[in-house]
Write a protein that holds these residues in place. Structure first.
Motif, PDB file in Angstrom:
ATOM      1  N   ASP A   1      58.302  90.992 -80.899  1.00 64.52           N
ATOM      2  CA  ASP A   1      59.525  91.395 -80.210  1.00 64.52           C
ATOM      3  C   ASP A   1      59.622  90.766 -78.830  1.00 64.52           C
ATOM      4  O   ASP A   1      60.703  90.329 -78.405  1.00 64.52           O
ATOM      5  CB  ASP A   1      59.579  92.922 -80.072  1.00 64.52           C
ATOM      6  N   ILE A   2      58.503  90.728 -78.114  1.00 62.60           N
ATOM      7  CA  ILE A   2      58.480  90.179 -76.753  1.00 62.60           C
ATOM      8  C   ILE A   2      59.006  88.744 -76.732  1.00 62.60           C
ATOM      9  O   ILE A   2      59.699  88.335 -75.795  1.00 62.60           O
ATOM     10  CB  ILE A   2      57.052  90.224 -76.184  1.00 62.60           C
ATOM     11  N   PHE A   3      58.679  87.987 -77.791  1.00 67.63           N
ATOM     12  CA  PHE A   3      59.118  86.590 -77.863  1.00 67.63           C
ATOM     13  C   PHE A   3      60.306  86.407 -78.798  1.00 67.63           C
ATOM     14  O   PHE A   3      60.632  85.291 -79.189  1.00 67.63           O
ATOM     15  CB  PHE A   3      57.947  85.695 -78.269  1.00 67.63           C
ATOM     16  N   HIS A   4      60.925  87.525 -79.163  1.00 61.37           N
ATOM     17  CA  HIS A   4      62.139  87.498 -79.975  1.00 61.37           C
ATOM     18  C   HIS A   4      61.925  86.695 -81.253  1.00 61.37           C
ATOM     19  O   HIS A   4      62.775  85.880 -81.642  1.00 61.37           O
ATOM     20  CB  HIS A   4      63.288  86.894 -79.164  1.00 61.37           C
ATOM     21  N   SER A   5      60.797  86.904 -81.872  1.00 59.14           N
ATOM     22  CA  SER A   5      60.439  86.138 -83.060  1.00 59.14           C
ATOM     23  C   SER A   5      60.349  87.062 -84.270  1.00 59.14           C
ATOM     24  O   SER A   5      60.627  88.256 -84.178  1.00 59.14           O
ATOM     25  CB  SER A   5      59.106  85.414 -82.816  1.00 59.14           C
ATOM     26  N   GLY A   6      59.966  86.494 -85.414  1.00 56.79           N
ATOM     27  CA  GLY A   6      59.925  87.307 -86.614  1.00 56.79           C
ATOM     28  C   GLY A   6      58.924  86.800 -87.631  1.00 56.79           C
ATOM     29  O   GLY A   6      58.055  85.983 -87.320  1.00 56.79           O
ATOM     30  N   ILE A   7      59.057  87.264 -88.861  1.00 52.02           N
ATOM     31  CA  ILE A   7      58.136  86.931 -89.945  1.00 52.02           C
ATOM     32  C   ILE A   7      57.998  85.426 -90.109  1.00 52.02           C
ATOM     33  O   ILE A   7      58.983  84.702 -90.184  1.00 52.02           O
ATOM     34  CB  ILE A   7      58.621  87.562 -91.266  1.00 52.02           C
TER      35      ILE A   7
ATOM     36  N   LYS B   1      57.917  68.584 -86.349  1.00 51.84           N
ATOM     37  CA  LYS B   1      58.745  67.937 -85.327  1.00 51.84           C
ATOM     38  C   LYS B   1      58.584  68.556 -83.941  1.00 51.84           C
ATOM     39  O   LYS B   1      58.928  67.934 -82.936  1.00 51.84           O
ATOM     40  CB  LYS B   1      60.216  67.996 -85.745  1.00 51.84           C
ATOM     41  N   LEU B   2      58.069  69.789 -83.877  1.00 52.07           N
ATOM     42  CA  LEU B   2      57.919  70.468 -82.595  1.00 52.07           C
ATOM     43  C   LEU B   2      56.739  69.916 -81.802  1.00 52.07           C
ATOM     44  O   LEU B   2      55.678  69.662 -82.362  1.00 52.07           O
ATOM     45  CB  LEU B   2      57.715  71.965 -82.806  1.00 52.07           C
ATOM     46  N   SER B   3      56.918  69.753 -80.514  1.00 52.14           N
ATOM     47  CA  SER B   3      55.807  69.409 -79.624  1.00 52.14           C
ATOM     48  C   SER B   3      55.307  70.701 -78.996  1.00 52.14           C
ATOM     49  O   SER B   3      56.025  71.717 -78.983  1.00 52.14           O
ATOM     50  CB  SER B   3      56.277  68.449 -78.528  1.00 52.14           C
ATOM     51  N   PRO B   4      54.079  70.704 -78.442  1.00 53.14           N
ATOM     52  CA  PRO B   4      53.593  71.908 -77.755  1.00 53.14           C
ATOM     53  C   PRO B   4      54.543  72.370 -76.651  1.00 53.14           C
ATOM     54  O   PRO B   4      54.758  73.575 -76.478  1.00 53.14           O
ATOM     55  CB  PRO B   4      52.244  71.453 -77.189  1.00 53.14           C
ATOM     56  N   ALA B   5      55.122  71.418 -75.922  1.00 49.24           N
ATOM     57  CA  ALA B   5      56.067  71.765 -74.853  1.00 49.24           C
ATOM     58  C   ALA B   5      57.323  72.428 -75.426  1.00 49.24           C
ATOM     59  O   ALA B   5      57.874  73.363 -74.832  1.00 49.24           O
ATOM     60  CB  ALA B   5      56.443  70.525 -74.053  1.00 49.24           C
TER      61      ALA B   5
ATOM     62  N   LEU C   1      59.292  79.922 -76.763  1.00 48.62           N
ATOM     63  CA  LEU C   1      58.727  81.236 -76.463  1.00 48.62           C
ATOM     64  C   LEU C   1      59.336  81.807 -75.188  1.00 48.62           C
ATOM     65  O   LEU C   1      59.653  83.003 -75.113  1.00 48.62           O
ATOM     66  CB  LEU C   1      57.205  81.146 -76.327  1.00 48.62           C
ATOM     67  N   GLN C   2      59.499  80.953 -74.192  1.00 51.69           N
ATOM     68  CA  GLN C   2      60.101  81.398 -72.938  1.00 51.69           C
ATOM     69  C   GLN C   2      61.554  81.815 -73.136  1.00 51.69           C
ATOM     70  O   GLN C   2      62.010  82.812 -72.564  1.00 51.69           O
ATOM     71  CB  GLN C   2      59.998  80.291 -71.884  1.00 51.69           C
ATOM     72  N   GLN C   3      62.287  81.065 -73.966  1.00 46.64           N
ATOM     73  CA  GLN C   3      63.670  81.428 -74.254  1.00 46.64           C
ATOM     74  C   GLN C   3      63.729  82.725 -75.036  1.00 46.64           C
ATOM     75  O   GLN C   3      64.575  83.590 -74.775  1.00 46.64           O
ATOM     76  CB  GLN C   3      64.361  80.309 -75.047  1.00 46.64           C
ATOM     77  N   GLY C   4      62.817  82.878 -75.987  1.00 43.51           N
ATOM     78  CA  GLY C   4      62.766  84.115 -76.759  1.00 43.51           C
ATOM     79  C   GLY C   4      62.473  85.309 -75.875  1.00 43.51           C
ATOM     80  O   GLY C   4      63.057  86.388 -76.040  1.00 43.51           O
ATOM     81  N   ASN C   5      61.575  85.138 -74.914  1.00 41.63           N
ATOM     82  CA  ASN C   5      61.254  86.227 -73.989  1.00 41.63           C
ATOM     83  C   ASN C   5      62.455  86.557 -73.106  1.00 41.63           C
ATOM     84  O   ASN C   5      62.702  87.721 -72.795  1.00 41.63           O
ATOM     85  CB  ASN C   5      60.047  85.843 -73.128  1.00 41.63           C
TER      86      ASN C   5
ATOM     87  N   GLY D   1      59.641  93.514 -68.987  1.00 40.71           N
ATOM     88  CA  GLY D   1      59.543  92.876 -70.296  1.00 40.71           C
ATOM     89  C   GLY D   1      59.307  91.379 -70.204  1.00 40.71           C
ATOM     90  O   GLY D   1      59.200  90.693 -71.216  1.00 40.71           O
ATOM     91  N   LYS D   2      59.204  90.863 -68.982  1.00 37.20           N
ATOM     92  CA  LYS D   2      59.047  89.421 -68.787  1.00 37.20           C
ATOM     93  C   LYS D   2      57.592  88.993 -68.924  1.00 37.20           C
ATOM     94  O   LYS D   2      56.682  89.693 -68.498  1.00 37.20           O
ATOM     95  CB  LYS D   2      59.562  89.025 -67.395  1.00 37.20           C
TER      96      LYS D   2
END
Length: 257
Positions: free
Chosen positions: A113-119, A57-61, A67-71, A248-249
């Protein structure tokens, strides 16, 4: 008399033992208080492994925005609570990451971590100078064409040792061949840069870093028919970014052709 003396010793021994136990309890309580952190529910972010349906369901945008929100969360030092053991179990049956990140080898750039993501949420390829070769390209093609990732990001960073070494023309073992892939970025930067084009000049290093990210993007598009066609049809997006060591940005640039 002897009996009284022994009784007195017993009483003294018991008293000292009780005091020691009380002190131990007090210290334990103090330590517990020092190690306890109270966090408001609103300040805790949750994260989970992506499913196939969610990825589709995700688009590239959408992925770029995530990713920007996670950062942004990362730069604000927001906390993510993760059940790592549960995430490992969920991801063991399949993986549906949203993006593939080509990053430098640098230990100061913790990509997830930079993108606040995980496994289970990101493919990460790491190599000094975030350069492109056929193994990296094959990995990216697998991530996007086979596993459904929607975005390719080349991530450079400030104070990159590989960039400085390329500027200095370092020659050492296999490092020589690796740095040769960065040389076109050094040459390109020198044509427009105003100032000392040396590795001790942070502004020049930054310029070469930007040029090197753009160089890697061009290499991806020129050398991978699969990724080039997927980008042309809107299945994926190829972007560049540079990580700021101080804030960190991640500054995103070149979101499209």
């Amino acid at each position: 008399m002897r009996t009284c003396f022994l009784a007195l010793l017993f009483i003294i021994s018991m008293t000292l033992s009780t005091c020691k136990q009380n002190n131990s309890n007090i210290n334990s309580e103090e330590i517990d208080k020092e190690d306890t952190l109270t966090i408001a529910i609103d300040d805790i972010l949750t994260s989970d492994v992506l499913t196939k349906e969610q990825q589709t369901k995700l688009s590239p945008a959408d992925v770029l925005k995530r990713l920007q929100q996670g950062n942004l969360d990362f730069t604000r030092d927001n906390l993510t609570i993760r059940n790592t053991t549960e995430r490992v179990r969920k991801a063991s049956l399949g993986q549906y990451p949203k993006a593939v990140i080509l990053s430098c080898l640098d230990s100061r750039v913790p990509v997830e971590d930079i993108f606040h993501s995980g496994i289970g949420n990101l493919f990460v390829a790491r190599v000094a100078g975030n350069i492109v070769n056929e193994d990296i390209l094959g990995s990216m093609e697998y991530a996007c064409k086979v596993s459904g990732a929607k975005l390719v990001m080349v991530l450079g960073h400030e104070y990159c040792g590989a960039i400085k070494s390329a500027i200095d023309g370092v020659k050492l073992g296999n490092i020589t061949k690796l740095l040769k892939k960065i040389n076109p970025a050094v040459i390109s930067a020198k044509t427009t840069f105003k100032g000392e084009a040396i590795s001790s000049n942070p502004l020049f290093v930054e310029t070469v870093c930007d040029e090197n990210v753009k160089l890697s993007i061009r290499e991806i598009r020129n050398r991978s028919t699969i990724l080039r066609e997927m980008e042309a049809t809107g299945e994926i997006m190829i972007v560049g970014g540079v990580y700021d060591m101080n804030s960190g940005k991640v500054e995103i640039f070149e979101p499209a052709k």
